[in-house]
Write an enzyme that holds these catalytic residues in place. Structure first.
Site, PDB file in Angstrom:
ATOM      1  N   ASN A   7      31.616  44.157  30.914  1.00  0.00           N
ATOM      2  CA  ASN A   7      32.069  42.813  31.272  1.00  0.00           C
ATOM      3  C   ASN A   7      31.850  42.665  32.787  1.00  0.00           C
ATOM      4  O   ASN A   7      32.370  43.448  33.754  1.00  0.00           O
ATOM      5  CB  ASN A   7      33.779  43.235  31.335  1.00  0.00           C
ATOM      6  CG  ASN A   7      34.343  41.869  31.775  1.00  0.00           C
ATOM      7  OD1 ASN A   7      33.896  40.866  32.126  1.00  0.00           O
ATOM      8  ND2 ASN A   7      35.711  42.060  31.654  1.00  0.00           N
ATOM      9  N   ARG A  91      30.630  41.088  27.541  1.00  0.00           N
ATOM     10  CA  ARG A  91      31.567  39.895  27.214  1.00  0.00           C
ATOM     11  C   ARG A  91      31.160  38.908  27.830  1.00  0.00           C
ATOM     12  O   ARG A  91      30.606  39.009  29.193  1.00  0.00           O
ATOM     13  CB  ARG A  91      33.010  40.427  28.070  1.00  0.00           C
ATOM     14  CG  ARG A  91      34.006  39.217  28.204  1.00  0.00           C
ATOM     15  CD  ARG A  91      35.079  39.545  29.226  1.00  0.00           C
ATOM     16  NE  ARG A  91      35.640  38.315  29.127  1.00  0.00           N
ATOM     17  CZ  ARG A  91      36.480  38.044  30.296  1.00  0.00           C
ATOM     18  NH1 ARG A  91      36.227  38.598  31.267  1.00  0.00           N
ATOM     19  NH2 ARG A  91      37.134  36.947  30.174  1.00  0.00           N
ATOM     20  N   HIS A 180      40.452  33.862  26.181  1.00  0.00           N
ATOM     21  CA  HIS A 180      40.938  34.922  25.534  1.00  0.00           C
ATOM     22  C   HIS A 180      40.687  35.212  24.053  1.00  0.00           C
ATOM     23  O   HIS A 180      41.506  35.740  23.528  1.00  0.00           O
ATOM     24  CB  HIS A 180      42.405  34.999  25.806  1.00  0.00           C
ATOM     25  CG  HIS A 180      43.117  35.071  27.268  1.00  0.00           C
ATOM     26  ND1 HIS A 180      43.894  34.252  27.826  1.00  0.00           N
ATOM     27  CD2 HIS A 180      42.457  35.697  28.153  1.00  0.00           C
ATOM     28  CE1 HIS A 180      44.269  34.859  28.885  1.00  0.00           C
ATOM     29  NE2 HIS A 180      43.308  35.385  29.442  1.00  0.00           N
ATOM     30  N   ARG A 241      47.912  30.253  38.650  1.00  0.00           N
ATOM     31  CA  ARG A 241      47.350  28.883  37.988  1.00  0.00           C
ATOM     32  C   ARG A 241      48.458  28.270  37.613  1.00  0.00           C
ATOM     33  O   ARG A 241      49.609  28.662  36.786  1.00  0.00           O
ATOM     34  CB  ARG A 241      46.600  29.152  36.771  1.00  0.00           C
ATOM     35  CG  ARG A 241      45.088  29.981  37.288  1.00  0.00           C
ATOM     36  CD  ARG A 241      44.268  30.082  36.156  1.00  0.00           C
ATOM     37  NE  ARG A 241      44.000  31.862  35.961  1.00  0.00           N
ATOM     38  CZ  ARG A 241      43.565  32.254  35.079  1.00  0.00           C
ATOM     39  NH1 ARG A 241      43.085  31.752  33.940  1.00  0.00           N
ATOM     40  NH2 ARG A 241      43.132  33.520  35.111  1.00  0.00           N
ATOM     41  N   GLU A 384      40.319  44.216  24.059  1.00  0.00           N
ATOM     42  CA  GLU A 384      39.051  43.314  23.915  1.00  0.00           C
ATOM     43  C   GLU A 384      37.954  44.181  24.115  1.00  0.00           C
ATOM     44  O   GLU A 384      36.806  43.967  23.228  1.00  0.00           O
ATOM     45  CB  GLU A 384      38.847  42.519  24.991  1.00  0.00           C
ATOM     46  CG  GLU A 384      40.066  41.509  25.078  1.00  0.00           C
ATOM     47  CD  GLU A 384      40.627  40.867  26.490  1.00  0.00           C
ATOM     48  OE1 GLU A 384      41.180  41.398  27.187  1.00  0.00           O
ATOM     49  OE2 GLU A 384      40.086  39.761  26.692  1.00  0.00           O
TER      50      GLU A 384
END
Ligand code: ADP
Length: 397
Positions: A7, A91, A180, A241, A384
């Site tokens: 990643n 990823r 996601h 956010r 993940e």
């Protein structure tokens, strides 16, 4: 078979090496501050103490060289030779409308990822750096790109279009993509195993609640709607956010405070969310502690977050026309009984009830609903990296 999962960010590179026979990571780690003074590697072999290296790491190629040294190190390594690595899974954040599933990396795939950098300028170029560094250091290795967006390619047009002139979709690709995806897909598959019911029969809402948060409605194993949109800014109120807001607020603030696009972006992405509302922290552990001590704005931030999650659960239960399982995952979803209880309170209309004792669980798989609850409420730690390793293995086999 051994699969290395990477990643790659603009200044960091996370990795996990999986032994796919056991479906276990045998080592993982992180290189931080690539190209910035103070760069370092932290390597965690599964069965030994962490190993740290601090030295100048100028680019992603150097980061990978140091990772390979650690993986094959006499004292801290887990393999004898990097040739033991059979494949690399990357990823990649944005697959746009091009990538509907994982792909073998070739020139066309790299070109696609490069073109999509326009939609994910911080992420896709960094993901490519990781891919190209592997190409140089492991010539001939099979590489697979797994996209955050691709699980959501099943969302129908009426759910992914925005109410804007159609040409913006045609010319600029403005639509909901969702993110996601790897996490939502992984927990949905685990729910199938935990409930011993075929995924094709299940109506699932999965809540990935971390520092970035998103909710997905999953019908028969396919994403049919998700809260993140064109970018990962839409949807739930997150750590920093804003999530959903009246779009008119943006132009209003820009005019009022004479803000540039970069400044308003910073406010929406880094100064909003529960951090902005509480004025205290983006971390729910700090907020829960402060709220318990009487801090009103910390409580307001938590209440606002819970309210938004609940609103999406209602919306998605309507879209799914029912609900079999509600899943909580990621840092907050896996670890905060208080937030889970608050979200699930007052969902009687769905015949959904949480057992307070079972809800004390943290960081492991559990069904936390009461025996009488018609909806199963599941806590499922996301993985993940394992999902990326599995998809990589499937594709190259
Ligand atoms: P990321 O999106 O960076 O991968 P994570 O999924 O690791 O984030 O989630 C991090 C967030 O999870 C933290 O900011 C914190 O708000 C929350 N969190 C983690 N552990 C706990 C806990 N024990 N109690 C409450 N919140 C927690």
């Amino acid at each position: 078979m051994k699969v290395l999962v990477i990643n790659s960010g603009s200044s960091s590179l996370k990795y996990q090496l999986f032994d796919m026979k056991e479906r276990q990571a045998i080592a993982k780690g992180l290189v931080e501050r690539i190209g910035i003074p103070g760069s370092r590697l932290t390597h965690y072999p599964a069965d030994r103490e962490p190993y740290r290296v601090e030295r100048e790491i100028q680019h992603h190629g150097m980061a990978l060289e140091i990772i390979f040294d650690a993986l094959t190190h006499a004292g801290h390594g887990v393999i004898n030779n990097i040739k033991e690595i059979d494949a690399v899974g990357h990823r990649v954040v944005h697959g746009g409308e091009i990538f509907k599933g994982p792909v073998l990396v070739d020139d066309a795939a790299k070109e696609g990822i490069r073109r999509l950098a326009e939609l994910a300028p911080l992420h896709n170029p960094a993901n490519l750096l990781g891919i190209e560094a592997c190409e140089r250091l492991l010539p001939g290795i099979r590489q697979v790109a797994v996209f955050d967006t691709s699980f959501h390619h099943t969302i129908p047009p009426h759910a992914y279009m925005y109410g804007l002139p159609y040409r913006y979709y045609e010319e600029y690709g403005i639509r909901r993509y969702g993110f996601h995806g790897t996490s939502h897909k992984y927990v949905a598959q685990r729910a199938e195993a935990l409930l011993s019911r075929p995924l094709q029969e299940l109506k699932i809402i999965s809540c990935h609640l971390g520092s970035g948060s998103s909710i997905t409605a999953i019908l028969g194993g396919c994403s049919i709607d998700t809260s993140m949109g064109f970018t990962p800014l839409e949807g739930l109120t997150m750590g920093t956010r804003s999530g959903d807001l009246d779009p008119a607020i943006i132009t209003y603030l820009m005019e009022k405070d004479n803000l540039s696009p970069a400044q308003i972006n910073k406010i929406l992405n880094h100064m909003g969310g529960v951090l902005g509302v509480s004025g205290l922290s983006s971390d729910f552990r700090d907020l829960e502690k402060a709220a318990a001590e009487g801090n009103k704005r910390a409580k307001l931030a938590i209440d606002l977050f819970v309210h938004r999650v609940k609103k999406y659960i209602g919306a998605y239960a309507a879209e799914l026309n029912g609900l079999d399982a509600l899943i909580f995952t990621a840092g907050l979803g896996e670890n905060s009984p208080e937030i889970r209880a608050a979200i699930c309170q007052g969902l009687d209309y769905l015949y959904l009830w949480v057992n307070p004792e079972k809800n004390t669980v943290r960081g492991r798989e559990a069904d936390i609903s009461t025996s009488g609850s018609r909806v199963r409420v599941l806590v499922i730690p996301t993985n993940e990296e394992l999902m990326i390793a599995s998809e990589t293995m499937q594709l190259i086999n």
